[in-house]
Enzyme design. Structure first.
Site, PDB file in Angstrom:
ATOM      1  N   PRO A   2      68.345   4.811  53.090  1.00 67.13           N
ATOM      2  CA  PRO A   2      67.466   5.771  52.416  1.00 67.13           C
ATOM      3  C   PRO A   2      66.366   5.057  51.629  1.00 67.13           C
ATOM      4  O   PRO A   2      66.613   4.049  50.970  1.00 67.13           O
ATOM      5  CB  PRO A   2      68.417   6.523  51.471  1.00 67.13           C
ATOM      6  CG  PRO A   2      69.769   6.343  52.066  1.00 67.13           C
ATOM      7  CD  PRO A   2      69.757   4.988  52.705  1.00 67.13           C
ATOM      8  N   GLU A   3      65.142   5.585  51.713  1.00 66.34           N
ATOM      9  CA  GLU A   3      64.026   4.992  50.982  1.00 66.34           C
ATOM     10  C   GLU A   3      63.901   5.669  49.623  1.00 66.34           C
ATOM     11  O   GLU A   3      64.635   6.586  49.283  1.00 66.34           O
ATOM     12  CB  GLU A   3      62.761   5.078  51.823  1.00 66.34           C
ATOM     13  CG  GLU A   3      62.936   4.360  53.170  1.00 66.34           C
ATOM     14  CD  GLU A   3      61.643   4.054  53.905  1.00 66.34           C
ATOM     15  OE1 GLU A   3      60.598   3.896  53.257  1.00 66.34           O
ATOM     16  OE2 GLU A   3      61.691   3.956  55.148  1.00 66.34           O
ATOM     17  N   LYS A  52      65.478   2.009  45.229  1.00 68.95           N
ATOM     18  CA  LYS A  52      66.659   2.457  45.973  1.00 68.95           C
ATOM     19  C   LYS A  52      67.927   2.450  45.118  1.00 68.95           C
ATOM     20  O   LYS A  52      69.033   2.576  45.650  1.00 68.95           O
ATOM     21  CB  LYS A  52      66.851   1.565  47.206  1.00 68.95           C
ATOM     22  CG  LYS A  52      65.660   1.607  48.163  1.00 68.95           C
ATOM     23  CD  LYS A  52      65.873   0.717  49.372  1.00 68.95           C
ATOM     24  CE  LYS A  52      64.662   0.751  50.294  1.00 68.95           C
ATOM     25  NZ  LYS A  52      64.849  -0.056  51.516  1.00 68.95           N
ATOM     26  N   ASN A 168      61.495   0.649  55.808  1.00 66.35           N
ATOM     27  CA  ASN A 168      60.846   0.336  57.070  1.00 66.35           C
ATOM     28  C   ASN A 168      59.851   1.401  57.520  1.00 66.35           C
ATOM     29  O   ASN A 168      58.786   1.081  58.043  1.00 66.35           O
ATOM     30  CB  ASN A 168      61.907   0.134  58.155  1.00 66.35           C
ATOM     31  CG  ASN A 168      61.333  -0.524  59.391  1.00 66.35           C
ATOM     32  OD1 ASN A 168      60.371  -1.277  59.316  1.00 66.35           O
ATOM     33  ND2 ASN A 168      61.909  -0.239  60.543  1.00 66.35           N
ATOM     34  N   ARG A 266      64.294  -5.765  60.177  1.00 68.09           N
ATOM     35  CA  ARG A 266      64.109  -4.418  60.706  1.00 68.09           C
ATOM     36  C   ARG A 266      62.987  -4.437  61.740  1.00 68.09           C
ATOM     37  O   ARG A 266      62.088  -5.276  61.682  1.00 68.09           O
ATOM     38  CB  ARG A 266      63.755  -3.424  59.585  1.00 68.09           C
ATOM     39  CG  ARG A 266      64.769  -3.368  58.448  1.00 68.09           C
ATOM     40  CD  ARG A 266      66.110  -2.820  58.874  1.00 68.09           C
ATOM     41  NE  ARG A 266      66.015  -1.442  59.304  1.00 68.09           N
ATOM     42  CZ  ARG A 266      66.013  -0.404  58.486  1.00 68.09           C
ATOM     43  NH1 ARG A 266      66.058  -0.597  57.170  1.00 68.09           N
ATOM     44  NH2 ARG A 266      65.952   0.828  58.956  1.00 68.09           N
TER      45      ARG A 266
END
Length: 278
Positions: A2-3, A52, A168, A266
């Site tokens: 989760p961002e 985060k 990402n 990523r």
């Protein structure tokens, strides 16, 4: 993972549900039993996030520190505690009151810490675009760290010590939106380009909080911003991106094929034709 917009919305929802209450805190899974015992029955003062990281502050200088990691989730349900919701799956931590139950599953970090530890964690993090008005969220701090590094800007944007909360999807989409070469070394990046990146993130992340989706395509960004300004419900019927997870597909702008490469662990997605700036 989760961002930042997801954690910001989660902190807001936890604050709404539990601030001013003294929830029963348990660890159905058992792995957080000692931590739960430290905060159960204590009043919740505030739930906040930075990047985060999630922090739930209780009376007695006790703070629940959570990082969801790759698979974590924190779900809030409205319920009658008298009937108690059954535990489903491996619940690390449960908050329960007469009105709400919140279950934390699969976090990378779940610990009860002191305010001093929170200060230590925050000191390691870069500015958070969702906290742009906070004096601690200074984009100049990120710029100084970027200037000192020869790493690609696409890698630096994923470094939480440079910028907190960006993952990402946002890095791929913002670099495309601004036509920035993702492999431009930080120490070769122009200052005005960094300011444009920061300002775009400051504009986009609140839209993610409002919609619970990452919104980056200009037409959708404009529609969401207009709806929010007018106080209307936000309705998005399609999910789209400029480059994220579109490897091999045609660029929406120039028609070139979207490329992908592993950067900072990523998959980076970009258009080699459009993204030449820096």
């Amino acid at each position: 993972m989760p961002e930042g917009h997801t954690l910001f919305a989660l902190a807001r929802d936890l604050d709404t549900a539990f601030r001013g209450t003294s929830p029963t805190v348990t660890s159905p899974q058992g792995r957080f039993a000692q931590g739960a015992a430290l905060v159960t029955g204590h009043e919740v003062l505030e739930a906040t996030s930075w990047g985060k990281h999630l922090f739930v502050e209780f009376t007695g200088d006790r703070i629940l520190w959570v990082h969801l990691g790759l698979i974590g989730s924190f779900r809030i349900d409205t319920t009658s505690y008298a009937g108690e919701l059954p535990v489903v799956g491996q619940v690390r931590c449960r908050f329960a009151t007469d009105d709400h139950v919140a279950d934390l599953r699969g976090p990378m970090v779940c610990d009860v810490v002191t305010p001093e530890k929170v200060d230590e964690v925050l000191a390691r993090l870069g500015p958070d675009p969702l906290r742009a008005s906070d004096i601690r969220s200074d984009p100049e701090l990120a710029w100084r760290r970027i200037q000192r590094s020869g790493k690609p800007i696409a890698e630096l944007l994923m470094d939480q010590s440079v910028l907190a909360g960006v993952g990402n999807v946002y890095r791929c989409e913002v670099l495309f939106r601004l036509r920035v070469n993702p492999f431009r070394p930080g120490n070769k990046l122009q200052r005005k380009t960094w300011r444009a990146i920061w300002e775009d993130l400051v504009a986009l992340l609140p839209l993610g909080v409002a919609t619970r989706r990452i919104v980056t395509v200009h037409e959708q960004v404009d529609a969401v911003a207009q709806a929010l300004e007018a106080g209307e419900d936000v309705r998005l019927t399609t999910r789209d991106s400029y480059v994220y997870k579109r490897q091999g597909e045609a660029c929406h702008v120039c028609g070139s094929r979207i490329r992908t490469q592993l950067v900072a662990g990523r998959n980076l997605f970009w258009c080699g034709n459009c993204q030449r700036r820096g």
